[in-house]
Design an enzyme around this catalytic site. Structure first.
Site, PDB file in Angstrom:
ATOM      1  N   LYS A  52     -82.817  38.565 -56.032  1.00  0.00           N
ATOM      2  CA  LYS A  52     -82.519  37.639 -54.923  1.00  0.00           C
ATOM      3  C   LYS A  52     -83.092  38.198 -53.607  1.00  0.00           C
ATOM      4  O   LYS A  52     -83.719  37.462 -52.836  1.00  0.00           O
ATOM      5  CB  LYS A  52     -81.006  37.423 -54.808  1.00  0.00           C
ATOM      6  CG  LYS A  52     -80.455  36.565 -55.949  1.00  0.00           C
ATOM      7  CD  LYS A  52     -78.922  36.530 -55.990  1.00  0.00           C
ATOM      8  CE  LYS A  52     -78.445  35.733 -57.209  1.00  0.00           C
ATOM      9  NZ  LYS A  52     -76.980  35.721 -57.373  1.00  0.00           N
ATOM     10  N   GLN A  96     -71.709  38.555 -55.041  1.00  0.00           N
ATOM     11  CA  GLN A  96     -72.119  38.551 -56.444  1.00  0.00           C
ATOM     12  C   GLN A  96     -70.897  38.705 -57.352  1.00  0.00           C
ATOM     13  O   GLN A  96     -70.043  39.551 -57.123  1.00  0.00           O
ATOM     14  CB  GLN A  96     -73.139  39.688 -56.687  1.00  0.00           C
ATOM     15  CG  GLN A  96     -73.778  39.678 -58.055  1.00  0.00           C
ATOM     16  CD  GLN A  96     -74.665  38.455 -58.310  1.00  0.00           C
ATOM     17  OE1 GLN A  96     -75.227  37.870 -57.392  1.00  0.00           O
ATOM     18  NE2 GLN A  96     -74.773  38.054 -59.570  1.00  0.00           N
ATOM     19  N   ASP A 119     -73.837  29.618 -52.567  1.00  0.00           N
ATOM     20  CA  ASP A 119     -73.586  29.641 -54.015  1.00  0.00           C
ATOM     21  C   ASP A 119     -72.961  28.330 -54.493  1.00  0.00           C
ATOM     22  O   ASP A 119     -72.926  28.058 -55.701  1.00  0.00           O
ATOM     23  CB  ASP A 119     -72.607  30.779 -54.365  1.00  0.00           C
ATOM     24  CG  ASP A 119     -73.313  31.986 -54.969  1.00  0.00           C
ATOM     25  OD1 ASP A 119     -74.364  31.799 -55.601  1.00  0.00           O
ATOM     26  OD2 ASP A 119     -72.782  33.102 -54.813  1.00  0.00           O
TER      27      ASP A 119
HETATM   28  N1  GUN Z   1     -72.829  35.802 -61.191  1.00  0.00           N
HETATM   29  C1  GUN Z   1     -73.448  35.085 -62.157  1.00  0.00           C
HETATM   30  N2  GUN Z   1     -74.105  34.034 -61.617  1.00  0.00           N
HETATM   31  C2  GUN Z   1     -73.881  34.092 -60.285  1.00  0.00           C
HETATM   32  C3  GUN Z   1     -74.314  33.281 -59.189  1.00  0.00           C
HETATM   33  O1  GUN Z   1     -75.004  32.266 -59.332  1.00  0.00           O
HETATM   34  N3  GUN Z   1     -73.883  33.686 -57.964  1.00  0.00           N
HETATM   35  C4  GUN Z   1     -73.097  34.763 -57.783  1.00  0.00           C
HETATM   36  N4  GUN Z   1     -72.719  35.076 -56.555  1.00  0.00           N
HETATM   37  N5  GUN Z   1     -72.685  35.539 -58.778  1.00  0.00           N
HETATM   38  C5  GUN Z   1     -73.086  35.201 -60.027  1.00  0.00           C
END
Ligand code: GUN
Length: 290
Positions: A52, A96, A119
């Site tokens: 990311k 996350q 998100d």
């Molecule tokens: N953990 C697994 N997928 C995601 C996501 O799309 N965003 C976040 N913040 N954590 C995750």
């Protein structure tokens, strides 16, 4: 059978965002700015966060990564979120997941300013999605919609089976597929761990979206000829031939399922890269909302 190339589509979307960002900056506007919080050092989360942040750099976003020990308290984490909420330079915030067991995920998600919830996990974002109002769509399900849209796959009136009811993927994917929209307008069945006759449901499906994280759980005998199969699984399985010692496995028995499909996503290179592209789109949206 056609492979749905999420990597190529993600690269295309990211290059379009990059152009928009450079136009914004040339016009004297600020760079979109994404903040990411990583608590602990779960291997998968480290990989996702790194890609990311790398994507932000590639497309000209500013990024801030806040790494916290998994021993910090929930109150300390909430303090970091509050500071980011109040920082006018930051457009988007992701925490996350998964979080350490001693934290209440719902409380952490609700602490994020809905205007920075790139998100799409905040109840405000989820509510707006359910009602079909503009807002932040969760990255992975929205990435799936972008793939279906790009490849012009008909979803209207189709039977769609979603396997897995997580808040992050299965549940929102089922909602997006059933909305009066394109892609959407499918007749959706949401299957989960208590579903009794999964194979019977799958055999009726024109489109299968599997998001359980159980390798090889979607087998050829469950898939009708000509189906579209979207594989959201990215499970690390030991592999001594790899330098890392593992490889990523999808939920689908690709070798045997792919020949039956009209379209199928590979793992890696299918849904995974699209999750990042969608997050970048949401961050641009957040910056433009100012
Ligand atoms: N953990 C697994 N997928 C995601 C996501 O799309 N965003 C976040 N913040 N954590 C995750």
């Amino acid at each position: 059978m056609q492979i749905l190339d999420g990597k190529a589509l993600s690269d295309l979307i990211k290059s379009q965002i990059k152009e928009k960002v450079s136009a914004r900056v040339s016009a004297g506007q600020k760079q979109p700015h994404l903040a990411a919080i990583l608590v602990g050092n779960d291997g998968g989360s480290e990989t996702y966060i790194a890609s990311k942040i790398r994507s932000c750099e590639e497309i000209g976003f500013a990024s801030t990564l806040i790494r916290l020990e998994d021993t910090i308290t929930e109150a300390e984490l909430l303090g970091h979120i509050k500071k980011i909420n109040e920082n006018a330079d930051i457009d988007g915030l992701i925490v996350q997941l998964p979080l350490p067991k001693h934290m209440n995920v719902e409380k952490v998600i609700e602490a994020t300013d809905p205007n920075k919830d790139v998100d799409g996990f905040h109840p405000v974002s989820v509510g707006r999605m359910v009602q079909g109002l503009p807002g932040f769509l969760p990255a992975t399900p929205n990435g799936i919609m972008k793939i279906l849209e790009h490849y012009k796959i008909e979803t209207s009136g189709k039977e769609c089976v979603v396997i897995g009811r997580s808040d992050i993927v299965g549940t929102p994917a089922s909602i997006l597929m059933s909305r009066n929209n394109n892609p959407g307008n499918a007749t959706v069945t949401l299957c989960h761990s208590r579903t009794k006759n999964l194979k019977d449901h799958c055999l009726r499906a024109d489109i299968i979206i599997s998001a359980t994280g159980i390798p090889n759980s979607v087998t050829a005998d469950m898939v009708k000829d000509g189906a579209v199969v979207i594989d959201v699984g990215t499970t690390r399985v030991p592999d001594a031939t790899k330098k890392s010692g593992f490889r990523l496995s999808g939920d689908v028995d690709f070798a045997n399922v792919a020949p039956k499909c009209s379209y199928i996503t590979p793992v890696p290179g299918g849904v995974g890269p699209m999750t990042i592209a969608s997050l970048m789109l949401n961050t641009l949206l957040a910056a433009e909302g100012k």
